[in-house]
Design a protein around this motif. Structure first.
Motif, short mmCIF file in Angstrom:
data_model
loop_
_atom_site.label_atom_id
_atom_site.label_comp_id
_atom_site.label_asym_id
_atom_site.label_seq_id
_atom_site.Cartn_x
_atom_site.Cartn_y
_atom_site.Cartn_z
N LEU A 57 27.95 22.70 -16.58
CA LEU A 57 27.60 24.00 -16.04
C LEU A 57 28.34 24.12 -14.71
N THR A 58 29.25 25.09 -14.64
CA THR A 58 29.96 25.36 -13.39
C THR A 58 29.28 26.56 -12.76
N LEU A 59 28.55 26.29 -11.69
CA LEU A 59 27.74 27.32 -11.03
C LEU A 59 28.32 27.60 -9.66
N THR A 60 28.76 28.83 -9.45
CA THR A 60 29.29 29.25 -8.15
C THR A 60 28.16 29.93 -7.38
N LEU A 61 27.86 29.40 -6.20
CA LEU A 61 26.78 29.92 -5.36
C LEU A 61 27.39 30.72 -4.23
N ARG A 62 27.06 32.03 -4.16
CA ARG A 62 27.65 32.91 -3.15
C ARG A 62 26.58 33.69 -2.42
N HIS A 63 26.95 34.18 -1.25
CA HIS A 63 26.11 35.11 -0.51
C HIS A 63 27.02 36.14 0.14
N PRO A 64 26.50 37.35 0.43
CA PRO A 64 27.33 38.37 1.07
C PRO A 64 27.82 37.89 2.43
N VAL A 65 29.00 38.31 2.81
CA VAL A 65 29.60 37.90 4.08
C VAL A 65 28.70 38.26 5.26
N ALA A 66 28.08 39.42 5.20
CA ALA A 66 27.25 39.90 6.31
C ALA A 66 25.97 39.09 6.49
N THR A 67 25.60 38.29 5.52
CA THR A 67 24.35 37.52 5.60
C THR A 67 24.65 36.09 6.05
N PHE A 68 25.19 35.97 7.25
CA PHE A 68 25.63 34.68 7.75
C PHE A 68 24.48 33.68 7.94
N LEU A 69 23.24 34.16 8.05
CA LEU A 69 22.11 33.24 8.21
C LEU A 69 21.91 32.34 6.99
N TYR A 70 22.37 32.79 5.83
CA TYR A 70 22.27 31.94 4.64
C TYR A 70 23.05 30.64 4.82
N GLN A 71 24.08 30.65 5.66
CA GLN A 71 24.88 29.44 5.88
C GLN A 71 24.06 28.31 6.50
N ALA A 72 22.93 28.65 7.11
CA ALA A 72 22.10 27.64 7.77
C ALA A 72 21.31 26.79 6.77
N THR A 73 21.34 27.16 5.51
CA THR A 73 20.57 26.43 4.51
C THR A 73 21.39 26.27 3.23
N LYS A 74 20.94 25.40 2.37
CA LYS A 74 21.58 25.21 1.06
C LYS A 74 20.74 25.90 -0.01
N PRO A 75 21.40 26.56 -0.94
CA PRO A 75 20.64 27.12 -2.06
C PRO A 75 20.03 25.99 -2.89
N ARG A 76 18.98 26.30 -3.59
CA ARG A 76 18.31 25.31 -4.45
C ARG A 76 18.56 25.66 -5.91
#
Length: 134
Positions: free
Chosen positions: A10-29
């Motif tokens: 399973l190749t899963l690409t995890l993305r977030h919108p550029v404007a939501t920089f706070l997501y960078q402070a955590t890892k997706p689960r």
């Protein structure tokens, strides 16, 4: 004993919108069939997976809600298949995430945030004009 052809990916690409920089402070689960998987963070995750039917859950840990951008999908993986999926976190943390084929994911809540931004700009401009006229 499994033969090499019994293993799929399973190749899963995890993305977030550029404007939501706070997501960078955590890892997706990632949770596959009720088991939490380790992730290296945002970007491409290659996950060995057995052929068959599986339940995939993805979210971002956050303050409120605790699981922002939850997305769930039932998947079926064939023997030796490399299944590619993409997760897109929402612009607003209370919106659902998007989990489907790569390249077609859009961030939910983006238009709502843009409407609020436009309203805020209009209110500020109106207040400045009112101050200038008094």
């Amino acid at each position: 004993m499994e033969t090499p052809s019994d293993q799929s990916t399973l190749t899963l690409t995890l993305r977030h919108p550029v404007a939501t920089f706070l997501y960078q402070a955590t890892k997706p689960r990632i949770r596959l069939d009720g088991v939490d998987l380790e992730t290296s963070g945002w970007g491409v995750q290659r996950i060995p997976i057995t052929p068959g039917e599986h339940r995939l859950d993805v979210w971002v840990p956050y303050v409120i809600p605790r699981r922002a951008g939850r997305a769930r999908r039932n998947i079926t993986v064939a023997d030796g298949q490399d299944l590619a999926l993409e997760y897109m976190a929402p612009t607003m943390t209370f919106a659902r995430g998007s989990l489907a084929a790569p390249g077609v994911q859009a961030s939910r809540g983006y238009s709502t945030v843009m409407v609020f931004n436009i309203i805020a700009v209009v209110v500020v401009v109106a207040a400045l004009i009112a101050l200038a006229l008094t």
